[in-house]
Design a protein around this motif. Structure first.
Motif, PDB file in Angstrom:
ATOM      1  N   UNK A  87       0.834  -1.204   0.000  1.00  0.00           N
ATOM      2  CA  UNK A  87       0.000   0.000   0.000  1.00  0.00           C
ATOM      3  C   UNK A  87       0.868   1.253   0.000  1.00  0.00           C
ATOM      4  N   UNK A  88       1.950   1.207   0.795  1.00  0.00           N
ATOM      5  CA  UNK A  88       2.867   2.356   0.839  1.00  0.00           C
ATOM      6  C   UNK A  88       3.502   2.589  -0.528  1.00  0.00           C
ATOM      7  N   UNK A  89       3.956   1.498  -1.172  1.00  0.00           N
ATOM      8  CA  UNK A  89       4.599   1.634  -2.493  1.00  0.00           C
ATOM      9  C   UNK A  89       3.602   2.112  -3.543  1.00  0.00           C
ATOM     10  N   UNK A  90       2.379   1.600  -3.460  1.00  0.00           N
ATOM     11  CA  UNK A  90       1.342   2.034  -4.398  1.00  0.00           C
ATOM     12  C   UNK A  90       1.037   3.513  -4.215  1.00  0.00           C
ATOM     13  N   UNK A  91       0.976   3.956  -2.965  1.00  0.00           N
ATOM     14  CA  UNK A  91       0.721   5.363  -2.672  1.00  0.00           C
ATOM     15  C   UNK A  91       1.878   6.229  -3.167  1.00  0.00           C
ATOM     16  N   UNK A  92       3.108   5.744  -2.937  1.00  0.00           N
ATOM     17  CA  UNK A  92       4.289   6.500  -3.393  1.00  0.00           C
ATOM     18  C   UNK A  92       4.306   6.604  -4.910  1.00  0.00           C
ATOM     19  N   UNK A  93       3.949   5.501  -5.595  1.00  0.00           N
ATOM     20  CA  UNK A  93       3.921   5.507  -7.062  1.00  0.00           C
ATOM     21  C   UNK A  93       2.926   6.537  -7.577  1.00  0.00           C
ATOM     22  N   UNK A  94       1.718   6.595  -6.952  1.00  0.00           N
ATOM     23  CA  UNK A  94       0.706   7.582  -7.367  1.00  0.00           C
ATOM     24  C   UNK A  94       1.213   8.998  -7.143  1.00  0.00           C
ATOM     25  N   UNK A  95       1.893   9.192  -5.991  1.00  0.00           N
ATOM     26  CA  UNK A  95       2.394  10.528  -5.666  1.00  0.00           C
ATOM     27  C   UNK A  95       3.473  10.961  -6.660  1.00  0.00           C
ATOM     28  N   UNK A 113       6.929  -0.069  -8.423  1.00  0.00           N
ATOM     29  CA  UNK A 113       6.054  -1.142  -8.908  1.00  0.00           C
ATOM     30  C   UNK A 113       6.827  -2.389  -9.326  1.00  0.00           C
ATOM     31  N   UNK A 114       8.142  -2.321  -9.300  1.00  0.00           N
ATOM     32  CA  UNK A 114       8.923  -3.481  -9.712  1.00  0.00           C
ATOM     33  C   UNK A 114       8.872  -4.575  -8.639  1.00  0.00           C
ATOM     34  N   UNK A 115       9.039  -5.859  -9.041  1.00  0.00           N
ATOM     35  CA  UNK A 115       9.300  -6.348 -10.400  1.00  0.00           C
ATOM     36  C   UNK A 115       8.052  -6.342 -11.272  1.00  0.00           C
ATOM     37  N   UNK A 116       8.219  -5.899 -12.526  1.00  0.00           N
ATOM     38  CA  UNK A 116       7.074  -5.734 -13.418  1.00  0.00           C
ATOM     39  C   UNK A 116       6.452  -7.072 -13.800  1.00  0.00           C
ATOM     40  N   UNK A 117       7.266  -8.121 -13.821  1.00  0.00           N
ATOM     41  CA  UNK A 117       6.766  -9.428 -14.260  1.00  0.00           C
ATOM     42  C   UNK A 117       5.737 -10.030 -13.308  1.00  0.00           C
ATOM     43  N   UNK A 118       5.694  -9.531 -12.079  1.00  0.00           N
ATOM     44  CA  UNK A 118       4.772 -10.114 -11.096  1.00  0.00           C
ATOM     45  C   UNK A 118       3.494  -9.300 -10.910  1.00  0.00           C
ATOM     46  N   UNK A 119       3.303  -8.253 -11.728  1.00  0.00           N
ATOM     47  CA  UNK A 119       2.133  -7.388 -11.571  1.00  0.00           C
ATOM     48  C   UNK A 119       0.873  -8.068 -12.083  1.00  0.00           C
TER      49      UNK A 119
END
Length: 373
Positions: free
Chosen positions: A25-33, A63-69
């Protein structure tokens, strides 16, 4: 504890699962920011484009690793790559932009924006076939898209022009090779161009009957003036050309105050035993010069040209006897016969020196007391 887990390990406890969910959740929030900051920097203008690229890069890192998204996260990552591609296009970093656009497409094959960025980057890199492919794939996702239709029309037009240019280059190369072969068959040795300030980039022409038509430069060493014969077939002798140029009805040369350069008094010479023959590949490059942009020549054009066809590429012919430097031309000989002389290295086009037996300069010339300035 979740931060210390081995990559790929599955969480075993509810606590570890909660920790991982919190980190995600923290990484997702950071990515949006970071994405929003990047968008703001783009809106602020060119001075902030580098900062925008940095923000999109940081967002992608979250968001990495991209292969696991999963599909949803992959679509979000695709937007980030497409956005970074857009800024790189604005910065002129077209190779990076294309790489980003292609990654965006891999993450989300239905992304119209990613295809559009890919088209723009490929066009800037002159990758026309790739650009056309991206256009068509973009239209598969959005058939009514007028921008894609416009771009595809532009690309197709450029591809047709590219084909025309390639055909033109191929034709020029074929003619140059035919010319080089005709010279080689005759034993004509072509050297480095001289006097191009007088002749420009004029080249010989091979007609359908296999006759070489040369532009020929005549120099008057007494005053370093010149005349030019535009078309001298190598099957012609010198006499008829000189008969026309120095006929009784022709006006005297403007600098010949004493009228000593008459038909019965002139003699022609060439500079023998001087220069270095060009290799076959160098001959081809010279023949193509001025006709074809060197950048348009294929890399394989000269492959193997020198190995089998050119035995003189390392030969230097120099005069050991200064008195024999000037070789008199027999007017009854054809141009081809004169050019075949072993001691004559043709300086790109044939050059002959005209002197008059009636001139005081003649004695100095014959005695070897004159040399080219």
């Amino acid at each position: 504890m979740a931060l210390l887990m081995e990559p790929g390990a599955e969480p075993l406890t509810e606590s570890e699962q909660a920790d991982l969910a919190g980190i995600a959740a923290i990484k997702e929030s950071a990515a949006r920011e970071y994405k929003e900051q990047g968008n703001q920097f783009v809106r602020m203008g060119r001075r902030h484009y580098a900062a925008a690229v940095s923000c999109y890069t940081k967002a992608i890192a979250q968001m990495e690793p991209l292969s696991s998204l999963d599909a949803s996260a992959a679509a979000d990552a695709s937007v980030l790559f497409a956005n970074r591609a857009h800024v790189n296009i604005l910065l002129g970093n077209h190779r990076r932009a294309l790489d980003d656009a292609e990654q965006a497409i891999r993450l989300s094959p239905s992304s119209v924006k990613a295809y559009y960025r890919a088209v723009k980057a490929a066009l800037a890199l002159d990758l026309l076939t790739d650009a056309a492919s991206f256009c068509r794939k973009g239209l598969e996702q959005d058939p009514p898209n007028e921008e894609f239709k416009k771009l595809l029309s532009e690309v197709d037009s450029k591809l047709r022009e590219q084909d025309r240019q390639r055909a033109k280059v191929a034709q020029a190369i074929a003619k140059a090779k035919d010319l080089a072969a005709a010279m080689g068959k005759r034993g004509v040795k072509l050297g480095k161009a001289a006097y191009q300030e007088l002749t420009g980039v004029k080249k010989p022409v091979l007609d359908e009957q296999g006759v070489l038509h040369w532009p020929v430069l005549l120099l008057y060493p007494e005053v370093m003036s010149s005349d030019f014969i535009e078309d001298f077939p190598d099957t012609d002798t010198f006499s008829p050309h000189l008969d026309v140029m120095f006929s009784e009805t022709s006006p005297p040369l403007p600098w010949d105050d004493n009228h000593v350069y008459t038909r019965d008094s002139i003699e022609l010479y060439y500079q023998g035993g001087f220069g270095k023959p060009l290799s076959r590949s160098e001959v081809l490059r010279y023949l193509l010069e001025g006709n074809v942009d060197s950048k348009a020549l294929p890399d394989s054009l000269l492959d193997g040209e020198d190995e089998e066809h050119d035995s003189t590429k390392c030969t230097t012919v120099t005069s050991t006897d200064s008195s024999s430097k000037w070789i008199k031309v027999k007017e009854g000989k054809t141009l081809q016969e004169v050019l075949q002389d072993k001691g004559y290295i043709v300086p790109a086009i044939p050059v002959f020196f005209v002197v008059s037996r009636k001139s005081t300069f003649y004695k100095d010339f014959k005695a070897g007391n004159w040399s080219l300035p």
